[in-house]
Scaffold this motif. Structure first.
Motif, mmCIF file in Angstrom:
data_model
loop_
_atom_site.group_PDB
_atom_site.id
_atom_site.type_symbol
_atom_site.label_atom_id
_atom_site.label_comp_id
_atom_site.label_asym_id
_atom_site.label_seq_id
_atom_site.Cartn_x
_atom_site.Cartn_y
_atom_site.Cartn_z
ATOM 1 N N ILE A 124 100.214 -17.116 38.806
ATOM 2 C CA ILE A 124 99.954 -15.938 39.625
ATOM 3 C C ILE A 124 100.730 -14.769 39.044
ATOM 4 O O ILE A 124 101.903 -14.904 38.678
ATOM 5 C CB ILE A 124 100.319 -16.207 41.102
ATOM 6 N N THR A 160 95.274 -14.675 40.255
ATOM 7 C CA THR A 160 95.579 -16.077 39.990
ATOM 8 C C THR A 160 94.721 -16.636 38.869
ATOM 9 O O THR A 160 93.608 -16.158 38.619
ATOM 10 C CB THR A 160 95.375 -16.929 41.251
ATOM 11 N N TYR A 195 93.600 -20.549 37.150
ATOM 12 C CA TYR A 195 93.627 -22.007 37.215
ATOM 13 C C TYR A 195 92.873 -22.559 36.004
ATOM 14 O O TYR A 195 91.762 -22.117 35.721
ATOM 15 C CB TYR A 195 92.923 -22.521 38.476
ATOM 16 N N SER A 200 100.122 -19.361 45.604
ATOM 17 C CA SER A 200 100.351 -18.128 46.363
ATOM 18 C C SER A 200 101.822 -17.731 46.232
ATOM 19 O O SER A 200 102.638 -18.498 45.714
ATOM 20 C CB SER A 200 99.971 -18.314 47.832
#
Length: 117
Positions: free
Chosen positions: A51, A57, A59, A70
């Protein structure tokens, strides 16, 4: 010197959930990026999620769908919500932070996650 401390790991059954926390001794808005990595025995340390300071963000494809990263700037803490856990998610999970200014990178000491019935 910034210190990162992970918590929230433990033993969970397949299909269960865990939320990991990474508490920073420094202000996390001073980090360009923060991320979660994991390392299973005999394996390399792999990125789970990251992040950025703007909240965006990232992934890896293999991690999409079950994990959510978060951050809470007011608490100087980053989180990893892990759902539908599988035995192959068993690993030591580490948090990492990269300084916004300069090349400094910080790692936590890791927290063990074990998924087993």
């Amino acid at each position: 010197q910034v210190k990162l401390v992970e918590s929230g790991g433990g033993l969970v059954q397949p299909g269960g959930s865990l939320r990991l926390s990474c508490a920073s001794s420094g202000n996390i808005v001073s980090f360009l990026t923060m991320g979660w990595y994991r390392q299973a025995p005999g394996s390399q340390r792999d990125l789970v999620a990251s992040i950025s300071v703007d909240g965006s963000t990232t992934y890896p494809d293999s991690m999409k769908g079950r994990f959510t990263i978060s951050r809470d700037n007011a608490k100087n803490t980053m989180y990893l919500q892990m759902n539908s856990l599988k035995p192959e998610d068993t690993a030591v999970y580490y948090c990492k932070a990269q300084s916004l200014i300069g090349p400094a990178i910080y790692w936590g000491q890791g927290t063990q996650v074990t998924v087993s019935s």
